[in-house]
Design a protein around this motif. Structure first.
Motif, PDB file in Angstrom:
ATOM      1  N   GLN A 118       5.771  13.167  26.932  1.00  0.00           N
ATOM      2  CA  GLN A 118       4.763  12.944  27.977  1.00  0.00           C
ATOM      3  C   GLN A 118       4.336  11.483  27.998  1.00  0.00           C
ATOM      4  O   GLN A 118       4.022  10.909  29.058  1.00  0.00           O
ATOM      5  N   LEU A 119       4.347  10.861  26.777  1.00  0.00           N
ATOM      6  CA  LEU A 119       3.962   9.453  26.700  1.00  0.00           C
ATOM      7  C   LEU A 119       4.896   8.577  27.536  1.00  0.00           C
ATOM      8  O   LEU A 119       4.472   7.593  28.166  1.00  0.00           O
ATOM      9  N   CYS A 120       6.150   8.946  27.584  1.00  0.00           N
ATOM     10  CA  CYS A 120       7.118   8.155  28.335  1.00  0.00           C
ATOM     11  C   CYS A 120       6.859   8.193  29.853  1.00  0.00           C
ATOM     12  O   CYS A 120       7.371   7.346  30.592  1.00  0.00           O
ATOM     13  N   ALA A 121       6.117   9.193  30.270  1.00  0.00           N
ATOM     14  CA  ALA A 121       5.789   9.273  31.701  1.00  0.00           C
ATOM     15  C   ALA A 121       4.425   8.657  32.023  1.00  0.00           C
ATOM     16  O   ALA A 121       3.988   8.652  33.182  1.00  0.00           O
ATOM     17  N   ASN A 122       3.743   8.169  30.975  1.00  0.00           N
ATOM     18  CA  ASN A 122       2.426   7.566  31.181  1.00  0.00           C
ATOM     19  C   ASN A 122       2.555   6.299  32.038  1.00  0.00           C
ATOM     20  O   ASN A 122       3.463   5.480  31.815  1.00  0.00           O
ATOM     21  N   GLU A 166      15.070   8.158  29.970  1.00  0.00           N
ATOM     22  CA  GLU A 166      15.907   7.484  28.989  1.00  0.00           C
ATOM     23  C   GLU A 166      15.150   6.510  28.099  1.00  0.00           C
ATOM     24  O   GLU A 166      15.732   5.658  27.451  1.00  0.00           O
ATOM     25  N   MET A 167      13.829   6.634  28.070  1.00  0.00           N
ATOM     26  CA  MET A 167      13.039   5.814  27.160  1.00  0.00           C
ATOM     27  C   MET A 167      13.060   6.448  25.773  1.00  0.00           C
ATOM     28  O   MET A 167      12.876   7.658  25.639  1.00  0.00           O
ATOM     29  N   VAL A 168      13.306   5.622  24.744  1.00  0.00           N
ATOM     30  CA  VAL A 168      13.390   6.110  23.372  1.00  0.00           C
ATOM     31  C   VAL A 168      12.082   5.828  22.649  1.00  0.00           C
ATOM     32  O   VAL A 168      11.622   4.672  22.625  1.00  0.00           O
ATOM     33  N   THR A 169      11.461   6.882  22.123  1.00  0.00           N
ATOM     34  CA  THR A 169      10.206   6.756  21.379  1.00  0.00           C
ATOM     35  C   THR A 169      10.404   7.275  19.954  1.00  0.00           C
ATOM     36  O   THR A 169      11.357   7.996  19.660  1.00  0.00           O
ATOM     37  N   GLY A 170       9.507   6.893  19.087  1.00  0.00           N
ATOM     38  CA  GLY A 170       9.584   7.342  17.691  1.00  0.00           C
ATOM     39  C   GLY A 170       8.223   7.478  17.062  1.00  0.00           C
ATOM     40  O   GLY A 170       7.246   6.875  17.515  1.00  0.00           O
ATOM     41  N   ILE A 171       8.139   8.294  16.034  1.00  0.00           N
ATOM     42  CA  ILE A 171       6.904   8.442  15.258  1.00  0.00           C
ATOM     43  C   ILE A 171       7.241   8.201  13.801  1.00  0.00           C
ATOM     44  O   ILE A 171       8.365   8.424  13.355  1.00  0.00           O
ATOM     45  N   LYS A 172       6.252   7.724  13.063  1.00  0.00           N
ATOM     46  CA  LYS A 172       6.416   7.449  11.634  1.00  0.00           C
ATOM     47  C   LYS A 172       5.419   8.295  10.854  1.00  0.00           C
ATOM     48  O   LYS A 172       4.221   8.298  11.168  1.00  0.00           O
ATOM     49  N   LEU A 205       8.965   8.543   6.899  1.00  0.00           N
ATOM     50  CA  LEU A 205       9.883   9.403   7.644  1.00  0.00           C
ATOM     51  C   LEU A 205       9.762   9.035   9.131  1.00  0.00           C
ATOM     52  O   LEU A 205       8.647   8.867   9.643  1.00  0.00           O
ATOM     53  N   TYR A 206      10.898   8.956   9.812  1.00  0.00           N
ATOM     54  CA  TYR A 206      10.921   8.574  11.227  1.00  0.00           C
ATOM     55  C   TYR A 206      11.589   9.673  12.041  1.00  0.00           C
ATOM     56  O   TYR A 206      12.597  10.240  11.624  1.00  0.00           O
ATOM     57  N   TYR A 207      11.015   9.923  13.259  1.00  0.00           N
ATOM     58  CA  TYR A 207      11.559  10.889  14.201  1.00  0.00           C
ATOM     59  C   TYR A 207      11.716  10.188  15.555  1.00  0.00           C
ATOM     60  O   TYR A 207      10.758   9.604  16.084  1.00  0.00           O
ATOM     61  N   LEU A 208      12.915  10.237  16.120  1.00  0.00           N
ATOM     62  CA  LEU A 208      13.176   9.628  17.423  1.00  0.00           C
ATOM     63  C   LEU A 208      13.408  10.710  18.472  1.00  0.00           C
ATOM     64  O   LEU A 208      13.919  11.794  18.156  1.00  0.00           O
ATOM     65  N   SER A 209      13.042  10.390  19.716  1.00  0.00           N
ATOM     66  CA  SER A 209      13.321  11.294  20.845  1.00  0.00           C
ATOM     67  C   SER A 209      13.500  10.451  22.096  1.00  0.00           C
ATOM     68  O   SER A 209      13.059   9.294  22.165  1.00  0.00           O
ATOM     69  N   GLN A 210      14.130  11.026  23.105  1.00  0.00           N
ATOM     70  CA  GLN A 210      14.396  10.308  24.349  1.00  0.00           C
ATOM     71  C   GLN A 210      13.935  11.169  25.511  1.00  0.00           C
ATOM     72  O   GLN A 210      14.237  12.361  25.594  1.00  0.00           O
ATOM     73  N   SER A 211      13.201  10.555  26.417  1.00  0.00           N
ATOM     74  CA  SER A 211      12.659  11.290  27.558  1.00  0.00           C
ATOM     75  C   SER A 211      13.675  11.324  28.691  1.00  0.00           C
ATOM     76  O   SER A 211      14.766  10.753  28.598  1.00  0.00           O
ATOM     77  N   SER A 212      13.261  11.954  29.753  1.00  0.00           N
ATOM     78  CA  SER A 212      14.159  12.081  30.912  1.00  0.00           C
ATOM     79  C   SER A 212      14.431  10.741  31.590  1.00  0.00           C
ATOM     80  O   SER A 212      15.451  10.572  32.252  1.00  0.00           O
TER      81      SER A 212
END
Length: 586
Positions: free
Chosen positions: A74-78, A174-180, A165-172
């Motif tokens: 959802q952040l990628c659509a902000n 195509e923006m790539v986000t991650g959390i630590k 620890l890192y987790y990556l994901s990609q939104s629709s």
């Protein structure tokens, strides 16, 4: 030891103890089984109690990570994020600061929505940089570049670097986000839950099972537990390290990339069970005092006089009939003691009357056994002469007749009770020579005699039946060459005789049958020679063990010994062989 245990089991106190144990042991087994079941249940409850908080916190972390990963989409659509990432070209030009500020503030707001998220970041396209809630705009290098490349090429979304620890994901879009996620924060929270410090833990990659903790964060025990883990086994497991055992369980979800391995000392988990064991042991000792006190009282009343009576009967077994029992027990036992004293008095009188008759009977029996061997030997010798005559071996027949002549001439003038070693050896050598003629090269023999034994005296014809036994049970039944060896020696006050052969025919079964035959009361149909020697030895010397038979490899050995008594070293005093002229004339 076995006989002693048997006597204890048959005694009065022994039977009382067995009766108590017969009741106590099943009861103890039931209690111990119950305690074992209770132990397992308490252990399970202990493990569950120790891990419930960890499981609860792990569930919160896993759910929070899953929620934050979903919210990053959802952040990628902000609007602020989209506007800034679309306009950012790598330099802070005029008009970009407001877009940067709004996007940076939005990342912080998302980060603060979770207690376990340490940082949230977005890869800025075309700029080679990363917008981080913790560090603002940083260059995409090191772990950030590695993660993006692995994610784009292999779709790997979970990474580990140090304590993070890192987790990556990609939104629709195509923006790539991650959390630590910081393992340090998780570790501090777990320590807060475990105020007693009863367990320890470490983190592993749920897929590769690789350690996620830094070396300094894992103790030696944790490293050994990690090395001993069975990853294919589900549920809790037990691992031994030295003398200690540890209970280990895995907590977490494979989907979030890491597992928490919690472990605790089994002795601490079983603390309550050990307390129960101590209570049970104390109760057991207390309850056992009752039969012990009862047993001591019974021993004073019953067992002590029974032991006195038993000792008295043992003295009777040793032929000590002068031992009397003191009349110092209860009325019932004093009556038994008085009857015993009267019985021993009568026995002493009877022994005095019977002793001379018994000696006469034994002497008559011994002479009868000795006379039985003569016709037996004569029969075997005549049968051998018949076979030699059939083979027209005149020289051997002549030797046999000469031997028989010597044999009967010696027996005519020798004492009926004993014969010198010199004449016994003469019989042995002649008998072996005759059998050598009979069997030819198939038979060879050796006679080894210790020096200085020529004048010692022994019962006549003791060795010839042993040699005959080796021939009939060995030589005649084998097809190869056979050596018969005769050994005669003297040690201290005993003469030792042995005959052995290497025919390798005698079996343990046949040897057992021979032992049974020679120890029978009545004369057997077969093996008469050995039975006769066995009976003569026991009559000649009280307590003589008789014939011993043993098989060592190919050798079958038959041996016996007799005691030499008297100052001159002879077992029996008798007339010298062939030297009594009066006996010769009569």
């Amino acid at each position: 030891m076995q006989r002693k245990g048997s006597r204890i089991g048959k005694s009065l106190i022994g039977r009382l103890a067995v009766s108590i144990l017969a009741i106590w042991v099943p009861f103890s087994v039931v209690v111990i089984i119950g305690m074992a079941v209770l132990s397992n249940r308490i252990t399970e409850e202990t493990i569950d109690n120790q891990t419930d908080k960890v499981k609860y916190y792990s569930a919160i972390i896993n759910a929070d990570i899953a929620r934050v990963i979903q919210s990053t989409n959802q952040l990628c659509a902000n609007k602020f994020i989209v506007d800034f990432t679309g306009a950012w070209k790598g330099t802070m030009e005029s008009g970009y600061y407001r877009l940067y500020y709004d996007a940076y503030r939005t990342l912080k707001e998302y980060r603060d929505t979770s207690i376990c998220i340490d940082d949230i970041f977005i890869y800025l396209p075309y700029a080679g940089e990363v917008l981080s809630a913790n560090q603002s705009i940083i260059t995409e290098d090191g772990i950030y570049r590695t993660m993006r490349e692995e994610y784009m090429e292999k779709e790997q979304n979970f990474f580990h670097d140090g304590d993070a620890l890192y987790y990556l994901s990609q939104s629709s879009n195509e923006m790539v986000t991650g959390i630590k996620v910081s393992l340090k924060d998780i570790r501090y929270t777990l320590k807060d839950y475990d105020s007693e410090g009863s367990y320890d833990y470490f983190f592993v990659n749920s897929l590769t099972k690789e350690l996620l903790d830094a070396e300094e964060n894992i103790g030696d025990v944790g490293k050994m537990i990690y090395a001993g883990m069975d990853w294919n086994r589900k549920g809790a497991q037990e691992i031994r390290i030295g003398r200690r055992k540890y209970l280990v369980d895995r907590i977490g979800k494979d989907a979030n990339g890491f597992l928490i391995l919690i472990y605790m000392d089994k002795s601490e988990a079983y603390a309550n069970i050990y307390d129960l064991y101590k209570i049970w042991g104390a109760a057991t000792l207390l309850l056992l005092l009752v039969p012990v006190v009862l047993g001591l009282r019974v021993r004073r009343i019953v067992n002590r006089p029974m032991e006195k009576l038993q000792k008295a009967m043992q003295m009777v077994e040793r032929e000590n009939y002068g031992y009397l029992l003191a009349m110092d027990e209860s009325r019932e036992f004093n009556y038994v003691f008085a009857q015993y004293n009267q019985m021993t008095e009568k026995v002493r009188n009877l022994i005095q009357e019977v002793l001379e008759k018994q000696v006469q009977v034994e002497q008559a029996r011994y002479k009868q056994l000795q006379t039985q061997i003569n016709p037996h030997f004569l029969f075997n010798s005549l049968y051998m002469g018949y076979r030699l005559a059939q083979s027209e071996n005149c020289e051997a027949v002549g030797d046999l007749c000469m031997y028989l002549g010597d044999y009967f001439s010696v027996l005519t003038f020798v004492s009926n009770e004993s014969i010198s070693m010199e004449y016994e050896l003469k019989f042995v050598n002649t008998y072996l020579c005759l059998n050598r003629m009979r069997f030819g090269a198939k038979l060879s023999y050796e006679v080894e005699v210790q020096e200085g034994l020529e004048e010692d005296r022994l019962p006549p014809l003791l060795l010839q039946p042993l040699i005959e036994n080796s021939i009939s049970h060995g030589l005649e039944k084998c097809s190869h060459h056979c050596l018969i060896r005769v050994e005669i020696g003297k040690k201290e006050d005993r003469l030792h005789f042995a005959v052995e052969d290497d025919s390798n025919v005698m079996t343990q079964e046949t040897m057992g049958e021979l032992r049974q035959a020679i120890n029978r009361e009545k004369m057997p149909v077969k093996n008469f020679g050995l039975w006769n020697i066995q009976s003569r030895l026991k009559t000649w010397e009280e307590g003589n063990p008789g014939i011993r038979m043993e098989k060592k490899g190919k050798l079958f050995r038959v041996s016996f010994s007799i005691r030499v008594s008297g100052a001159d070293g002879k077992t029996v005093q008798g007339a010298e062989d062939g030297s009594d002229n009066d006996n010769r004339e009569s």
